[in-house]
Design a protein around this motif. Structure first.
Motif: not given
Length: 358
Positions: A294-308
């Motif tokens: 997630v961090f590699a693709s988004k540059g962050r680790f938000r709740r929505s990123d984990v859900a996605e």
């Protein structure tokens, strides 16, 4: 070797058969007067009482005695190191003679309550039983009500400004022979657990229990939480070691919040697999891979990123885990199931052709 003291979770009662007279120094601050004196651990332990808090009962205010913390302090005492921190008491019916400068504690049960310092006192008591009785500094209020005692306990343990944990970690490297990295990792993991279980709107709110057995599928023991999180925050090799405590709390909070959003049907079950030993173990076993992806693709680790990320396997069958049993092997097998499905989902995304209908 002396028999190891049993874990104490109930009230500890003490008392005196006859009055105890101690030389003491009165100190007045504002509207309150308290007394400072020195007493050997054996005598002090014999007459004090400790009111311990329960998860399910609205009584007491002290945490359950931690054997590991007490054992560590016993070793510290036996090595000859000092414990200058005072024990804070609330005495019942004690009187002070200004001429003799002595504080007199009357006979009876529950004549003294420990407000702060129960672990230090328990360790000094155990060391005394093993032949090393030390003197302890004591600060005592007289005839104060339970509200005042709780107020003092909260002030000392929550509201008083402490040294930042990051600074303590940084300073520990200058103290050879002190806490081992694994001990530091366990303490940090427990600290994260305590923040999350009290945090409003956290998926861990009231789901991590400290003094009682967890309810299957709805709660985790703090021991189980620490077991899986400590390797991630290990100060030498943990993947989350470079993040601050606040950031670590946020990362774990977002991870489980994202799971809640990705698998709402599973989350709604009375026996939520994510709060069973195998489920929590499996999710933490794949955490590092999910975090890195997630961090590699988004540059962050938000709740929505984990859900996605987990939405890619929204139809995953968690029921298959019921046949795996328990233990590390079962957790590893369950994690491998998730790992394979995530890999297949990602491979499918990459292999699907993009069609421009524009």
């Amino acid at each position: 070797m002396a028999k190891k003291q049993a874990r104490q979770s109930e009230k500890k009662s003490g008392g005196l058969e006859e009055a105890l007279s101690i030389e003491a120094l009165p100190i007045t601050q504002g509207a309150h007067t308290f007394y400072v004196f020195v007493l050997d651990a054996k005598t002090l332990w014999s007459f004090v009482s400790i009111s311990r808090r329960h998860d399910e009962k609205d009584e007491g205010y002290q945490r359950v005695l931690s054997n590991s913390r007490v054992d560590s302090a016993v070793k510290f005492i036996e090595s000859g190191e000092p414990i200058p921190n005072s024990i804070l008491l609330a005495l019942e019916g004690a009187t002070y003679n200004t001429e003799t400068k002595k504080l007199v504690i009357p006979p009876g049960e529950d004549v003294g309550w420990v407000i702060d310092g129960q672990h230090r006192l328990a360790a000094a008591h155990m060391a005394a039983e093993q032949g090393k009785d030390i003197e302890l500094c004591v600060v005592a209020f007289v005839d104060v009500d339970i509200q005042f005692q709780i107020s003092q306990f909260i002030t000392i343990n929550r509201e008083a400004k402490g040294v930042p944990t990051s600074l303590l970690y940084d300073l520990l490297k200058h103290l050879p022979g002190e806490r081992k990295p694994a001990e530091i990792a366990n303490e940090r993991a427990a600290e994260i657990a305590n923040v999350l279980r009290k945090r409003e709107n956290s998926p861990f709110r009231d789901r991590i229990v400290v003094t009682s057995s967890p309810r299957r599928g709805s709660q985790l023991s703090i021991t189980n939480f620490v077991r899986k999180l400590a390797p991630l925050v290990h100060p030498e090799r943990g993947s989350l070691r470079v993040w601050t405590l606040q950031e670590q709390v946020g990362i774990i909070d977002n991870y489980y919040s994202g799971l809640k959003d990705a698998f709402p049907d599973q989350w709604a079950l009375s026996e939520n697999v994510f709060f069973q030993t195998i489920g929590f173990g499996a999710m933490m076993n794949i955490f590092e891979e999910v975090f890195a992806s997630v961090f590699a693709s988004k540059g962050r680790f938000r709740r929505s990123d984990v859900a996605e990320e987990f939405a890619k396997i929204a139809s995953f069958d968690f029921k298959q885990w019921s046949s795996y049993g328990s233990g590390n092997k079962a957790e590893m097998e369950a994690a491998q199931d998730l790992r394979l499905d995530l890999s297949r989902a990602k491979a499918g995304d990459q292999s699907s052709p993009s069609i421009d209908l524009g």
